[in-house]
Design a protein around this motif. Sequence first.
Motif, PDB file in Angstrom:
ATOM      1  N   MET A   1      21.564  28.177   6.018  1.00 59.31           N
ATOM      2  CA  MET A   1      21.191  28.714   4.732  1.00 59.31           C
ATOM      3  C   MET A   1      21.460  30.214   4.749  1.00 59.31           C
ATOM      4  O   MET A   1      21.040  30.924   5.653  1.00 59.31           O
ATOM      5  N   GLY A   2      22.136  30.667   3.738  1.00 55.60           N
ATOM      6  CA  GLY A   2      22.499  32.069   3.660  1.00 55.60           C
ATOM      7  C   GLY A   2      21.348  32.953   3.211  1.00 55.60           C
ATOM      8  O   GLY A   2      20.308  32.494   2.724  1.00 55.60           O
ATOM      9  N   VAL A   3      21.552  34.240   3.376  1.00 50.87           N
ATOM     10  CA  VAL A   3      20.518  35.206   3.018  1.00 50.87           C
ATOM     11  C   VAL A   3      20.305  35.214   1.506  1.00 50.87           C
ATOM     12  O   VAL A   3      19.173  35.330   1.025  1.00 50.87           O
ATOM     13  N   GLY A   4      21.358  35.068   0.740  1.00 58.73           N
ATOM     14  CA  GLY A   4      21.226  35.023  -0.719  1.00 58.73           C
ATOM     15  C   GLY A   4      20.427  33.820  -1.181  1.00 58.73           C
ATOM     16  O   GLY A   4      19.627  33.913  -2.115  1.00 58.73           O
ATOM     17  N   THR A   5      20.616  32.687  -0.524  1.00 54.58           N
ATOM     18  CA  THR A   5      19.871  31.477  -0.866  1.00 54.58           C
ATOM     19  C   THR A   5      18.390  31.642  -0.527  1.00 54.58           C
ATOM     20  O   THR A   5      17.517  31.245  -1.301  1.00 54.58           O
ATOM     21  N   LYS A   6      18.110  32.241   0.627  1.00 49.24           N
ATOM     22  CA  LYS A   6      16.718  32.491   1.009  1.00 49.24           C
ATOM     23  C   LYS A   6      16.040  33.420   0.003  1.00 49.24           C
ATOM     24  O   LYS A   6      14.883  33.210  -0.375  1.00 49.24           O
ATOM     25  N   THR A   7      16.758  34.429  -0.439  1.00 51.32           N
ATOM     26  CA  THR A   7      16.226  35.370  -1.413  1.00 51.32           C
ATOM     27  C   THR A   7      15.917  34.667  -2.731  1.00 51.32           C
ATOM     28  O   THR A   7      14.860  34.881  -3.328  1.00 51.32           O
ATOM     29  N   LEU A   8      16.820  33.827  -3.172  1.00 48.30           N
ATOM     30  CA  LEU A   8      16.616  33.089  -4.411  1.00 48.30           C
ATOM     31  C   LEU A   8      15.410  32.154  -4.307  1.00 48.30           C
ATOM     32  O   LEU A   8      14.601  32.064  -5.234  1.00 48.30           O
ATOM     33  N   LEU A   9      15.258  31.477  -3.169  1.00 52.00           N
ATOM     34  CA  LEU A   9      14.113  30.585  -2.982  1.00 52.00           C
ATOM     35  C   LEU A   9      12.795  31.356  -2.911  1.00 52.00           C
ATOM     36  O   LEU A   9      11.776  30.903  -3.456  1.00 52.00           O
ATOM     37  N   LEU A  10      12.785  32.511  -2.257  1.00 48.92           N
ATOM     38  CA  LEU A  10      11.581  33.343  -2.219  1.00 48.92           C
ATOM     39  C   LEU A  10      11.199  33.821  -3.617  1.00 48.92           C
ATOM     40  O   LEU A  10      10.026  33.822  -3.986  1.00 48.92           O
ATOM     41  N   GLN A  11      12.183  34.228  -4.383  1.00 47.15           N
ATOM     42  CA  GLN A  11      11.942  34.690  -5.755  1.00 47.15           C
ATOM     43  C   GLN A  11      11.360  33.561  -6.596  1.00 47.15           C
ATOM     44  O   GLN A  11      10.381  33.748  -7.321  1.00 47.15           O
ATOM     45  N   PHE A  12      11.934  32.375  -6.499  1.00 48.57           N
ATOM     46  CA  PHE A  12      11.455  31.234  -7.268  1.00 48.57           C
ATOM     47  C   PHE A  12      10.052  30.816  -6.844  1.00 48.57           C
ATOM     48  O   PHE A  12       9.195  30.541  -7.681  1.00 48.57           O
ATOM     49  N   LYS A  53      15.651  41.394  -3.085  1.00 53.88           N
ATOM     50  CA  LYS A  53      17.059  41.771  -3.205  1.00 53.88           C
ATOM     51  C   LYS A  53      17.716  41.723  -1.831  1.00 53.88           C
ATOM     52  O   LYS A  53      17.070  41.944  -0.814  1.00 53.88           O
ATOM     53  N   VAL A  54      19.009  41.472  -1.804  1.00 53.06           N
ATOM     54  CA  VAL A  54      19.794  41.473  -0.562  1.00 53.06           C
ATOM     55  C   VAL A  54      20.654  42.730  -0.553  1.00 53.06           C
ATOM     56  O   VAL A  54      21.350  43.029  -1.517  1.00 53.06           O
ATOM     57  N   PHE A  55      20.555  43.469   0.559  1.00 59.24           N
ATOM     58  CA  PHE A  55      21.385  44.659   0.740  1.00 59.24           C
ATOM     59  C   PHE A  55      22.245  44.467   1.976  1.00 59.24           C
ATOM     60  O   PHE A  55      21.768  44.055   3.025  1.00 59.24           O
ATOM     61  N   LYS A  56      23.521  44.783   1.840  1.00 56.02           N
ATOM     62  CA  LYS A  56      24.447  44.675   2.957  1.00 56.02           C
ATOM     63  C   LYS A  56      24.450  45.999   3.716  1.00 56.02           C
ATOM     64  O   LYS A  56      24.669  47.050   3.132  1.00 56.02           O
ATOM     65  N   THR A  57      24.173  45.912   5.013  1.00 54.13           N
ATOM     66  CA  THR A  57      24.198  47.095   5.869  1.00 54.13           C
ATOM     67  C   THR A  57      25.208  46.871   6.994  1.00 54.13           C
ATOM     68  O   THR A  57      25.824  45.809   7.083  1.00 54.13           O
ATOM     69  N   ASP A  58      25.351  47.870   7.850  1.00 57.85           N
ATOM     70  CA  ASP A  58      26.267  47.743   8.986  1.00 57.85           C
ATOM     71  C   ASP A  58      25.791  46.683   9.977  1.00 57.85           C
ATOM     72  O   ASP A  58      26.594  46.043  10.650  1.00 57.85           O
ATOM     73  N   LYS A  59      24.477  46.485  10.074  1.00 61.95           N
ATOM     74  CA  LYS A  59      23.909  45.517  11.012  1.00 61.95           C
ATOM     75  C   LYS A  59      23.747  44.130  10.403  1.00 61.95           C
ATOM     76  O   LYS A  59      23.193  43.246  11.037  1.00 61.95           O
ATOM     77  N   GLY A  60      24.172  43.925   9.166  1.00 56.71           N
ATOM     78  CA  GLY A  60      24.062  42.623   8.509  1.00 56.71           C
ATOM     79  C   GLY A  60      23.293  42.730   7.202  1.00 56.71           C
ATOM     80  O   GLY A  60      22.939  43.816   6.756  1.00 56.71           O
ATOM     81  N   ASP A  61      23.041  41.604   6.605  1.00 61.17           N
ATOM     82  CA  ASP A  61      22.333  41.568   5.337  1.00 61.17           C
ATOM     83  C   ASP A  61      20.829  41.718   5.562  1.00 61.17           C
ATOM     84  O   ASP A  61      20.258  41.126   6.470  1.00 61.17           O
TER      85      ASP A  61
END
Length: 77
Positions: A1-12, A53-61
Amino acid sequence: MGVGTKTLLLQFASFAILFLLARIGLIYFTDLSGIWLPLVAAIIATILAPQFKVFKTDKGDKICVRWIFLKGVKVLN
């Protein structure tokens, strides 16, 4: 599961929990009925729900949270 999907599920999940709590509270403490009950509960849940929110950094999302009850932004991972 991607970070964006986890974020969406947490928001919901946070919105759904606050919506149900607001709806139950409105049933017990007000005389709202019909379409007004879920409408007011949705407005309350939208205002009180934290924003993820998901932020992309040098060490990952990174998943960050902003909420009206927290100062600033909190990084979850």
